[in-house]
Design a protein around this motif. Structure first.
Motif, mmCIF file in Angstrom:
data_model
loop_
_atom_site.group_PDB
_atom_site.id
_atom_site.type_symbol
_atom_site.label_atom_id
_atom_site.label_comp_id
_atom_site.label_asym_id
_atom_site.label_seq_id
_atom_site.Cartn_x
_atom_site.Cartn_y
_atom_site.Cartn_z
ATOM 1 N N THR A 18 6.436 -6.625 4.234
ATOM 2 C CA THR A 18 6.435 -6.624 2.772
ATOM 3 C C THR A 18 7.151 -5.364 2.291
ATOM 4 O O THR A 18 7.427 -4.453 3.091
ATOM 5 C CB THR A 18 5.000 -6.625 2.221
ATOM 6 O OG1 THR A 18 4.401 -5.378 2.561
ATOM 7 C CG2 THR A 18 4.177 -7.775 2.770
ATOM 8 N N LEU A 19 7.400 -5.312 0.978
ATOM 9 C CA LEU A 19 8.136 -4.151 0.444
ATOM 10 C C LEU A 19 7.417 -2.832 0.733
ATOM 11 O O LEU A 19 8.035 -1.851 1.140
ATOM 12 C CB LEU A 19 8.306 -4.312 -1.068
ATOM 13 C CG LEU A 19 9.507 -5.119 -1.521
ATOM 14 C CD1 LEU A 19 9.435 -5.374 -3.017
ATOM 15 C CD2 LEU A 19 10.795 -4.364 -1.175
ATOM 16 N N LEU A 20 6.101 -2.817 0.522
ATOM 17 C CA LEU A 20 5.362 -1.568 0.730
ATOM 18 C C LEU A 20 5.359 -1.177 2.211
ATOM 19 O O LEU A 20 5.512 -0.007 2.563
ATOM 20 C CB LEU A 20 3.923 -1.726 0.211
ATOM 21 C CG LEU A 20 3.360 -0.589 -0.638
ATOM 22 C CD1 LEU A 20 4.305 -0.143 -1.716
ATOM 23 C CD2 LEU A 20 2.020 -0.989 -1.247
ATOM 24 N N GLN A 21 5.202 -2.198 3.069
ATOM 25 C CA GLN A 21 5.249 -1.924 4.515
ATOM 26 C C GLN A 21 6.616 -1.384 4.900
ATOM 27 O O GLN A 21 6.723 -0.458 5.715
ATOM 28 C CB GLN A 21 4.955 -3.206 5.307
ATOM 29 C CG GLN A 21 3.497 -3.606 5.270
ATOM 30 C CD GLN A 21 3.268 -5.004 5.821
ATOM 31 O OE1 GLN A 21 4.180 -5.845 5.813
ATOM 32 N NE2 GLN A 21 2.052 -5.257 6.282
ATOM 33 N N CYS A 50 -5.263 -4.632 -7.043
ATOM 34 C CA CYS A 50 -5.269 -3.538 -8.038
ATOM 35 C C CYS A 50 -4.083 -3.628 -9.003
ATOM 36 O O CYS A 50 -4.135 -3.122 -10.103
ATOM 37 C CB CYS A 50 -5.305 -2.183 -7.338
ATOM 38 S SG CYS A 50 -3.728 -1.681 -6.614
ATOM 39 N N ARG A 51 -3.005 -4.282 -8.611
ATOM 40 C CA ARG A 51 -1.796 -4.532 -9.422
ATOM 41 C C ARG A 51 -1.033 -3.258 -9.782
ATOM 42 O O ARG A 51 -0.191 -3.272 -10.681
ATOM 43 C CB ARG A 51 -2.118 -5.314 -10.713
ATOM 44 C CG ARG A 51 -3.089 -6.441 -10.560
ATOM 45 C CD ARG A 51 -2.753 -7.411 -9.478
ATOM 46 N NE ARG A 51 -1.629 -8.308 -9.744
ATOM 47 C CZ ARG A 51 -1.210 -9.237 -8.915
ATOM 48 N NH1 ARG A 51 -1.806 -9.396 -7.734
ATOM 49 N NH2 ARG A 51 -0.186 -9.996 -9.218
ATOM 50 N N LEU A 52 -1.331 -2.166 -9.125
ATOM 51 C CA LEU A 52 -0.664 -0.915 -9.502
ATOM 52 C C LEU A 52 0.733 -0.791 -8.885
ATOM 53 O O LEU A 52 1.556 -0.008 -9.346
ATOM 54 C CB LEU A 52 -1.531 0.275 -9.061
ATOM 55 C CG LEU A 52 -1.091 1.651 -9.544
ATOM 56 C CD1 LEU A 52 -1.085 1.710 -11.076
ATOM 57 C CD2 LEU A 52 -2.002 2.741 -9.009
ATOM 58 N N CYS A 53 0.983 -1.563 -7.843
ATOM 59 C CA CYS A 53 2.215 -1.349 -7.077
ATOM 60 C C CYS A 53 3.383 -2.191 -7.581
ATOM 61 O O CYS A 53 4.321 -2.456 -6.833
ATOM 62 C CB CYS A 53 1.956 -1.654 -5.604
ATOM 63 S SG CYS A 53 1.551 -3.378 -5.331
ATOM 64 N N GLN A 54 3.327 -2.621 -8.840
ATOM 65 C CA GLN A 54 4.377 -3.513 -9.356
ATOM 66 C C GLN A 54 5.752 -2.832 -9.387
ATOM 67 O O GLN A 54 5.863 -1.653 -9.727
ATOM 68 C CB GLN A 54 4.013 -3.974 -10.760
ATOM 69 C CG GLN A 54 2.754 -4.839 -10.776
ATOM 70 C CD GLN A 54 2.326 -5.195 -12.167
ATOM 71 O OE1 GLN A 54 2.961 -6.024 -12.800
ATOM 72 N NE2 GLN A 54 1.277 -4.569 -12.654
ATOM 73 N N VAL A 55 6.756 -3.625 -9.024
ATOM 74 C CA VAL A 55 8.146 -3.143 -9.019
ATOM 75 C C VAL A 55 9.053 -4.248 -9.576
ATOM 76 O O VAL A 55 8.643 -5.409 -9.682
ATOM 77 C CB VAL A 55 8.620 -2.760 -7.590
ATOM 78 C CG1 VAL A 55 7.849 -1.574 -7.044
ATOM 79 C CG2 VAL A 55 8.502 -3.950 -6.633
ATOM 80 N N GLU A 56 10.273 -3.864 -9.902
ATOM 81 C CA GLU A 56 11.237 -4.840 -10.402
ATOM 82 C C GLU A 56 12.115 -5.295 -9.248
ATOM 83 O O GLU A 56 12.639 -4.452 -8.510
ATOM 84 C CB GLU A 56 12.129 -4.136 -11.450
ATOM 85 C CG GLU A 56 12.213 -4.863 -12.767
ATOM 86 C CD GLU A 56 12.985 -4.050 -13.777
ATOM 87 O OE1 GLU A 56 12.328 -3.323 -14.541
ATOM 88 O OE2 GLU A 56 14.229 -4.108 -13.774
ATOM 89 N N VAL A 57 12.256 -6.614 -9.084
ATOM 90 C CA VAL A 57 13.147 -7.143 -8.044
ATOM 91 C C VAL A 57 14.270 -7.895 -8.751
ATOM 92 O O VAL A 57 13.997 -8.804 -9.551
ATOM 93 C CB VAL A 57 12.390 -8.088 -7.085
ATOM 94 C CG1 VAL A 57 13.339 -8.640 -6.021
ATOM 95 C CG2 VAL A 57 11.224 -7.361 -6.424
ATOM 96 N N THR A 69 4.914 -8.632 -1.457
ATOM 97 C CA THR A 69 6.198 -9.308 -1.625
ATOM 98 C C THR A 69 7.017 -9.158 -0.342
ATOM 99 O O THR A 69 7.399 -8.037 0.019
ATOM 100 C CB THR A 69 6.976 -8.691 -2.806
ATOM 101 O OG1 THR A 69 6.184 -8.815 -3.978
ATOM 102 C CG2 THR A 69 8.309 -9.375 -3.023
ATOM 103 N N PRO A 70 7.248 -10.273 0.371
ATOM 104 C CA PRO A 70 8.013 -10.163 1.616
ATOM 105 C C PRO A 70 9.462 -9.750 1.332
ATOM 106 O O PRO A 70 10.041 -10.204 0.343
ATOM 107 C CB PRO A 70 7.973 -11.577 2.206
ATOM 108 C CG PRO A 70 7.017 -12.361 1.362
ATOM 109 C CD PRO A 70 6.862 -11.649 0.057
#
Ligand code: SF4
Ligand code: SF4
Ligand code: FES
Length: 529
Positions: A18-21, A50-57, A69-70
């Motif tokens: 995923t993106l964070l990984q 928690c929804r804190l890690c939102q990013v724009e793709v 998000t893979p």
């Protein structure tokens, strides 16, 4: 391998991440690319709550949570746009609606992710006029952990830890919606070998350890990297130090050794460093057979004299050495050289044993049994047999593990010897039989390296000074070798220099000189770590 771009940085990613990984793998997460997160943890399953890690793709109309998000080849991601910032502020505002204004009395203050992210993404005033939720405070979840329900942000890391890592499943989310709270199952306590890790992973001050809470503010602590010496796993830790005192151990991430965890018993073993039963002065048995405190030079001379007498009367073959699996590779290398130079007949290492599990806890309850074996010390049971059989007249023994049931089973056999020279950090029955006993340092007080069960050599460094004149085993043995006039001994001991000599003369340690050992350790040549 998929290639993605995050904030203009091209990153190559392993398949299926995923993106964070991907950011974590690349060492960029919160280290150049800030994607704040609460529920995601690198060693737990993904929760996405928690929804804190939102990013724009690029190409997707809505913001995406980076933790779930893979990655796909060619993905272009932005973590720092006004939309992302606004989303973070919204999540923070929601989380803070009910959070108590506890920071001045909260033990997590100073290492709290809610504090950190509120500072970066929070708004300075609350728009809510409703009273905050009143919940239970100071709930004892078990023998080690205290819970403050009001501070919990329901990230469920603690629940997942108990299900996925300790495998004990004591915790769950009870009730629904805004009545949700973390609880133990009815009649169950949070009580397992790894329970205190939940305090480390709780991003806020909801879970704290009974042992550490309210002892000291964390900003007074210096984190010194080290290794737990409670068993052969050698979990990587930070020692929290202030005023020359160790206040706590917390795990330090090493994916090759302990991921981000440690066991409770190892965590509590910091108390042995400042324990009241530390040996503080050299002891020499006087004419009446009573141990008397003595200065170092006199104690070294007395030990040398005892050993010489045995060598003259019974020959060097009647001398034996028992090494300790608590000593460093460098200490043990000097011991090996001393025994060889003396021509001692027998040598071995005594390793205390206990309970093991299929996670981190190993049966060998000392950190350096593998190092001792790599240096040629076999199990000390055969040496103990020789002692019982009367073939040994003089013994140099490091630590008191040889008195355990697996080895000598007490001091009786030692009481018959003409020379017992002991080096030990803590008091034991050795005091009753040793002719000379030297106080030694523990791993948190010295430079050196320990080799874990899988053959990984890991460095330790002094986090504190003992406050009395204790020395490393290497220093004592080097002084003893010089007092005995042994070739190659000039009385000096420098762990870094000794480690270079060790790397040159023992092939397994060829890559393990202290200067070459990084924070994650290095494998012994030919080891499986
Ligand atoms: S107690 Fe801590 S770790 Fe557990 S859900 Fe609440 S905030 Fe998360
Ligand atoms: S598993 Fe072993 S090395 Fe790890 S923390 Fe526990 S006692 Fe220490
Ligand atoms: S960290 Fe992604 S939703 Fe919590």
């Amino acid at each position: 391998m998929p290639r993605i771009t995050v904030d203009g940085n091209p990153i190559e990613v392993a398949e299926g991440r995923t993106l964070l990984q991907a950011l974590d793998d690349a060492g960029l997460l919160m280290n150049g690319i800030d994607v704040p997160h609460y529920c995601w943890h690198p060693k737990l399953s993904i929760d996405g709550s928690c929804r804190l890690c939102q990013v724009e793709v690029e190409g997707l109309p809505k913001l995406q949570i980076a933790c779930n998000t893979p990655v796909q080849d060619g993905m272009v991601v932005r973590t720092d746009t006004p939309r992302v910032q606004q989303a973070r502020e919204g999540v923070m505002e929601l989380l803070l609606v009910n959070h108590p204004l506890d920071c001045p009395i909260c033990d997590q203050a100073g290492e709290c992710k809610l504090q950190d992210y509120a500072y970066e993404y929070g708004v300075s005033a609350s728009r809510s006029r409703e009273p905050r939720r009143a919940l239970k405070k100071n709930v004892a979840l078990g023998p080690t952990i205290v819970f403050d329900q009001e501070r919990c942000i329901l990230c469920r890391r603690c629940v997942r830890f108990c299900r996925e890592i300790s495998g004990t499943g004591e915790l769950a989310v009870a009730n629904r919606g805004d009545a949700s709270v973390i609880e133990t199952f009815p009649g169950v306590e949070l009580d397992n070998d790894y329970s205190m890790n939940v305090a480390d992973i709780c991003p806020v001050g909801a879970l704290t350890t009974r042992d550490f809470r309210f002892k000291i503010r964390v900003w007074f602590l210096e984190d010194v990297p080290g290794v737990c010496t409670g068993c052969a796993n050698g979990c990587n830790i930070h020692l929290g130090v202030a005023n020359n005192r160790v206040y706590r151990y917390v795990p330090r991430r090493n994916d090759a050794v302990n991921d981000t965890w440690m066991c409770d018993e190892g965590r509590m073993s910091y108390r042995e460093i400042g324990a009241p039963d530390r040996m503080r002065r050299p002891l020499v048995r006087g004419e009446l057979g009573v141990p008397e405190a003595c200065e170092w030079p006199a104690a070294i001379a007395a030990a040398a004299q005892r050993i010489e007498r045995v060598r003259d009367a019974r020959g060097a073959a009647a001398l034996a050495g028992i090494a300790s699996a608590h000593a460093t590779n460098e200490d043990l290398f000097v011991f090996r050289r001393l025994l060889e130079a003396l021509g001692a007949g027998f040598a071995g290492v005594a390793v205390p044993r206990g309970r093991a599990d299929d996670k981190l806890i190993k049966a060998e309850k000392a950190a350096n049994g593998a190092g001792a074996r790599a240096l040629g010390f076999d199990d000390a049971r055969s040496v103990c047999e020789r002692i019982r059989a009367g073939e040994v007249a003089g013994l140099i023994v490091l630590g008191h593990d040889a008195l355990g049931a697996d080895y000598l089973g007490g001091i009786e056999a030692l009481a018959r010897l003409d020379a017992v020279v002991a080096l030990d950090s803590h008091a034991s029955d050795l005091q009753r039989v040793a002719h000379v006993l030297f106080p030694t340092r523990v791993a948190a007080e010295k430079h050196g390296a320990l080799t874990n069960h899988a053959g990984r050599v890991q460095k330790v460094e002094p986090a504190v000074e003992p406050g009395f004149d204790a020395r490393t085993e290497g220093e004592v043995l080097a002084a003893l070798g010089a007092a005995l006039g042994l070739p190659g001994f000039d009385g000096r001991f420098d762990a870094h220099e000794v480690s270079k000599a060790l790397a040159q003369s023992v092939p397994a340690f060829a890559n393990a000189a202290l200067d070459a050992v990084g924070p994650g350790g290095v494998p012994l040549a030919g080891s499986r770590s």
